[in-house]
Motif scaffolding. Structure first.
Motif, PDB file in Angstrom:
ATOM      1  N   ASP A 126       0.822  -1.211   0.000  1.00  0.00           N
ATOM      2  CA  ASP A 126       0.000   0.000   0.000  1.00  0.00           C
ATOM      3  C   ASP A 126       0.859   1.265   0.000  1.00  0.00           C
ATOM      4  N   GLY A 127       0.222   2.361  -0.334  1.00  0.00           N
ATOM      5  CA  GLY A 127       0.841   3.675  -0.196  1.00  0.00           C
ATOM      6  C   GLY A 127       1.445   4.242  -1.453  1.00  0.00           C
ATOM      7  N   LEU A 128       1.825   3.392  -2.404  1.00  0.00           N
ATOM      8  CA  LEU A 128       2.511   3.901  -3.587  1.00  0.00           C
ATOM      9  C   LEU A 128       1.628   4.862  -4.373  1.00  0.00           C
ATOM     10  N   THR A 129       0.394   4.484  -4.615  1.00  0.00           N
ATOM     11  CA  THR A 129      -0.474   5.342  -5.431  1.00  0.00           C
ATOM     12  C   THR A 129      -1.089   6.495  -4.643  1.00  0.00           C
ATOM     13  N   ASP A 130      -0.756   6.584  -3.355  1.00  0.00           N
ATOM     14  CA  ASP A 130      -1.209   7.719  -2.552  1.00  0.00           C
ATOM     15  C   ASP A 130      -0.192   8.855  -2.525  1.00  0.00           C
TER      16      ASP A 130
END
Length: 339
Positions: A126-130
């Protein structure tokens, strides 16, 4: 030794000693490769296990071979993509140098996944596209999407990974994906390949559409290196196995020259000297040559290069090249690995 060459119609497995070529994953557009060298068995004969080969395809997911490329099976199909529906494409794959069971996978649209069983299954990181830059990511030929183009592990830290998005950002995590650094200072926006060396574990090289850059702090900051580099669109990259201060790159004046018109060149980078163009060294360059993909060999000075003009190897870090007499497609390859 085997050479693995990824094309838009399958994977070619080359025996460089004889030039024999076998095709695997026929009809699949193979985008990326990762090869984990086989381990020496602790038995009476001390034999070495065959290398494990991971091949990412555009539209059919990730394939794995545990016998050096003789047979492949689709893996992670139920765990990649939105709700396990499968990815549009697997565009990047990398195996940890610390643990061959740890594999990171990148897809289009841009997502990252981590496997702890050698690619059999995977979970979303998680977190990459945020990241703040995500709204600006776009791949020019297909402007409504983007993808993970390259994943590079840190040779000194199993939790640090670098992820290149084509196009828009370089992202770095120091804790296995819990937190991310977006666009470290000096980093390129269109990273095509990265490379490290265990003898210089803090250093990272990046080949990008917007130049060549080097980090001395594991990706936290970057400096452009262009002394002697006459072509700013950089694609292929490989480091000399015997010298972390020496690397080869392929480059052209533009994406059109690299991929469509066919006018690409090969350069050698030495940290204390800058770039040296490798014309007339036995590797075809210039008009009629598409950008090459590169892979480090297993001996000092050994680097492999593949373009539409064939498969070549240098054993002296670019001073001279010899061609492998293999029957390979006369078009650009997608990726290259050596085992």
């Amino acid at each position: 030794m085997r050479i693995y060459a990824a094309y838009d119609d399958g994977l070619r497995v080359v025996d460089p000693a004889t030039g024999a070529v076998e095709t695997r994953l026929s009809g699949q557009r193979v985008e990326c490769l990762s090869v984990a060298h086989g381990e020496v068995r602790e038995d009476a004969d001390g034999a070495t296990d065959p290398p494990r080969v991971l091949a990412g395809t555009f539209g059919a997911g990730l394939f794995r071979s545990v016998d050096g490329g003789s047979r492949f099976a689709c893996v992670t199909a139920s765990t990649l993509g939105p709700d396990g529906s499968g990815p549009d494409a697997v565009t990047a794959v990398a195996t940890s140098p610390h643990d061959p069971d740890v594999v990171w996978i990148g897809t289009e649209p841009s997502r990252a996944y981590r496997s702890v069983d050698g690619g059999e299954t995977a979970e979303r990181v998680d977190g990459l596209t945020d990241l703040p830059s995500a709204a600006e990511w776009s791949f020019p030929p297909r402007p409504d999407t983007h993808h993970v183009r390259w994943i590079e592990p840190c040779p000194a830290d199993p939790e640090r990974w670098l992820v290149g998005i084509e196009a828009g950002a370089l992202a770095v995590t120091a804790d296995g994906g819990e937190r991310w650094t977006d666009r470290p200072p000096g980093s390129r926006r269109d990273t095509h390949a990265m490379a490290t060396h265990p003898d210089a574990p803090d250093r990272v090289y990046a080949a990008a559409g917007d130049g060549f850059a080097e980090s001395g702090d594991r990706g936290d900051s970057w400096r452009v290196r262009d002394a002697g580099l006459d072509h700013g669109y950089v694609w292929g990259l490989a480091v000399d196995p015997g010298d972390p201060d020496t690397a080869l790159i392929s480059a052209a004046e533009s994406a059109t020259a690299a991929h469509r018109r066919g006018e690409a060149y090969l350069y050698r980078y030495r940290r204390d000297e800058g770039f040296d163009r490798l014309d007339e060294r036995g590797f075809p360059t210039g008009e009629g040559t598409y950008r090459a993909v590169l892979a480090s060999g297993r001996a000092p000075g050994e680097i492999w290069a593949l373009s539409n003009r064939g498969l070549f190897v240098t054993r002296d870090a670019g001073d001279s090249f010899e061609q492998v007499p293999a029957d390979l497609p006369d078009r650009a390859a997608r990726a290259l690995s050596v085992a």
